[in-house]
Design a protein around this motif. Structure first.
Motif, PDB file in Angstrom:
ATOM      1  N   VAL A 170       0.853  -1.194   0.000  1.00 31.10           N
ATOM      2  CA  VAL A 170       0.000   0.000   0.000  1.00 31.10           C
ATOM      3  C   VAL A 170       0.888   1.243   0.000  1.00 31.10           C
ATOM      4  O   VAL A 170       1.691   1.439   0.914  1.00 31.10           O
ATOM      5  CB  VAL A 170      -0.935   0.018   1.224  1.00 31.10           C
ATOM      6  CG1 VAL A 170      -1.666   1.364   1.324  1.00 31.10           C
ATOM      7  CG2 VAL A 170      -1.939  -1.119   1.140  1.00 31.10           C
ATOM      8  N   ALA A 171       0.745   2.072  -1.022  1.00 30.67           N
ATOM      9  CA  ALA A 171       1.550   3.289  -1.146  1.00 30.67           C
ATOM     10  C   ALA A 171       0.632   4.494  -1.228  1.00 30.67           C
ATOM     11  O   ALA A 171      -0.128   4.639  -2.193  1.00 30.67           O
ATOM     12  CB  ALA A 171       2.425   3.217  -2.393  1.00 30.67           C
ATOM     13  N   PRO A 172       0.652   5.377  -0.224  1.00 34.31           N
ATOM     14  CA  PRO A 172      -0.211   6.570  -0.262  1.00 34.31           C
ATOM     15  C   PRO A 172       0.053   7.410  -1.508  1.00 34.31           C
ATOM     16  O   PRO A 172       1.211   7.569  -1.926  1.00 34.31           O
ATOM     17  CB  PRO A 172       0.183   7.327   1.011  1.00 34.31           C
ATOM     18  CG  PRO A 172       0.751   6.289   1.920  1.00 34.31           C
ATOM     19  CD  PRO A 172       1.445   5.308   1.010  1.00 34.31           C
ATOM     20  N   VAL A 173      -1.010   7.927  -2.094  1.00 33.17           N
ATOM     21  CA  VAL A 173      -0.874   8.777  -3.272  1.00 33.17           C
ATOM     22  C   VAL A 173      -0.130  10.066  -2.909  1.00 33.17           C
ATOM     23  O   VAL A 173       0.707  10.555  -3.666  1.00 33.17           O
ATOM     24  CB  VAL A 173      -2.266   9.099  -3.868  1.00 33.17           C
ATOM     25  CG1 VAL A 173      -2.166  10.178  -4.937  1.00 33.17           C
ATOM     26  CG2 VAL A 173      -2.883   7.838  -4.464  1.00 33.17           C
ATOM     27  N   ILE A 174      -0.424  10.605  -1.726  1.00 35.77           N
ATOM     28  CA  ILE A 174       0.304  11.793  -1.248  1.00 35.77           C
ATOM     29  C   ILE A 174       1.641  11.310  -0.700  1.00 35.77           C
ATOM     30  O   ILE A 174       1.707  10.656   0.350  1.00 35.77           O
ATOM     31  CB  ILE A 174      -0.474  12.539  -0.152  1.00 35.77           C
ATOM     32  CG1 ILE A 174      -1.811  13.041  -0.694  1.00 35.77           C
ATOM     33  CG2 ILE A 174       0.347  13.711   0.391  1.00 35.77           C
ATOM     34  CD1 ILE A 174      -2.707  13.671   0.358  1.00 35.77           C
ATOM     35  N   ALA A 175       2.711  11.604  -1.411  1.00 39.27           N
ATOM     36  CA  ALA A 175       4.025  11.112  -1.005  1.00 39.27           C
ATOM     37  C   ALA A 175       5.005  12.222  -0.637  1.00 39.27           C
ATOM     38  O   ALA A 175       6.112  11.954  -0.176  1.00 39.27           O
ATOM     39  CB  ALA A 175       4.620  10.263  -2.130  1.00 39.27           C
ATOM     40  N   ASP A 176       4.568  13.474  -0.829  1.00 41.49           N
ATOM     41  CA  ASP A 176       5.509  14.576  -0.610  1.00 41.49           C
ATOM     42  C   ASP A 176       5.392  15.212   0.771  1.00 41.49           C
ATOM     43  O   ASP A 176       6.099  16.160   1.077  1.00 41.49           O
ATOM     44  CB  ASP A 176       5.306  15.650  -1.683  1.00 41.49           C
ATOM     45  CG  ASP A 176       3.895  16.217  -1.690  1.00 41.49           C
ATOM     46  OD1 ASP A 176       3.016  15.619  -1.028  1.00 41.49           O
ATOM     47  OD2 ASP A 176       3.664  17.241  -2.361  1.00 41.49           O
ATOM     48  N   ARG A 177       4.489  14.685   1.620  1.00 44.26           N
ATOM     49  CA  ARG A 177       4.400  15.225   2.981  1.00 44.26           C
ATOM     50  C   ARG A 177       3.826  14.170   3.925  1.00 44.26           C
ATOM     51  O   ARG A 177       3.136  13.249   3.501  1.00 44.26           O
ATOM     52  CB  ARG A 177       3.545  16.489   3.022  1.00 44.26           C
ATOM     53  CG  ARG A 177       2.079  16.295   2.701  1.00 44.26           C
ATOM     54  CD  ARG A 177       1.336  17.626   2.755  1.00 44.26           C
ATOM     55  NE  ARG A 177      -0.102  17.480   2.658  1.00 44.26           N
ATOM     56  CZ  ARG A 177      -0.770  17.343   1.517  1.00 44.26           C
ATOM     57  NH1 ARG A 177      -0.109  17.345   0.380  1.00 44.26           N
ATOM     58  NH2 ARG A 177      -2.084  17.218   1.517  1.00 44.26           N
ATOM     59  N   ASP A 178       4.152  14.343   5.194  1.00 47.10           N
ATOM     60  CA  ASP A 178       3.696  13.406   6.231  1.00 47.10           C
ATOM     61  C   ASP A 178       2.341  13.887   6.746  1.00 47.10           C
ATOM     62  O   ASP A 178       2.240  14.531   7.780  1.00 47.10           O
ATOM     63  CB  ASP A 178       4.737  13.352   7.349  1.00 47.10           C
ATOM     64  CG  ASP A 178       4.503  12.208   8.314  1.00 47.10           C
ATOM     65  OD1 ASP A 178       3.729  11.294   7.973  1.00 47.10           O
ATOM     66  OD2 ASP A 178       5.103  12.231   9.414  1.00 47.10           O
TER      67      ASP A 178
END
Length: 203
Positions: A170-178
């Protein structure tokens, strides 16, 4: 894991348009389309009752289905559906063709556990920022939900995606921030109660 796959019967829809769609609905069917995988879209009609039951059972958008169209079977993932805004009945469904190798983008529900081991037990309130997490995942391995463990999370703490143990692949679509999933905030006291306490103190 996602819910167990299921099969729906469908028939080819020869005619399209509002008039044809209204006729289908009068006959207990929903117009739908199967698209994707670099193939031509297939217009179909499926049982209103069967689709409505699947939606109401939960997990509709994250469960792979097989659609039998006049004997030809398609493995699909529901991508969108529309309801009548006034009478709230199903009016249309979009299905995406998938295979075991397909990567799909889905909204995965978030479930919280161990609330009694967190600041909620001391009066804190769980403020859910995201009820779902948009993620990319293999079509044949979509989790039914993402579990967030609140054990040890105190009042004033925030739970970010980095604090969550995500299911495999599972890889979150939002990857540029926590990004934040939820926070535990102090209990709120209604204004009316504050005023009543102040009035009692002044008497």
């Amino acid at each position: 894991m996602s819910k167990e796959s299921y099969e729906l019967k469908a028939e080819t829809r020869e005619r399209v348009g509002k008039g044809s769609s209204r006729e289908l609905r009068r006959n207990g069917l929903i117009p739908a389309v199967i698209y994707g995988d670099k193939q031509a879209p297939v217009s179909i009609a499926i049982s209103t009752n069967e689709v409505t039951k699947r939606v109401q059972a939960g997990g509709f958008m994250t469960t792979i289905a097989t659609i039998d169209v006049d004997g030809k079977k398609y493995q699909v993932l529901p991508k969108d559906y529309q309801r009548d805004p006034v009478r709230d009945f199903m009016v249309h469904v979009d299905f995406l063709r998938v295979s075991a190798k397909s990567l799909v983008t889905v909204e995965i529900p978030v479930h919280f556990i161990n609330e009694d081991k967190s600041g909620i037990k001391k009066g804190g309130v769980l403020n859910i920022v995201r009820h779902t997490v948009e993620a990319q995942v293999p079509a044949n391995d979509i989790p039914e939900f993402i579990t967030v463990d609140l054990d040890g999370v105190n009042v004033g703490d925030s739970i970010h995606i980095s604090n969550v143990k995500l299911p495999k692949n599972v890889a979150p679509v939002i990857a540029d921030r926590d990004f934040t999933i939820a926070t535990i905030v102090p209990p709120t006291v209604p204004v009316a109660e504050d005023a009543a306490e102040e009035e009692a103190a002044s008497e």
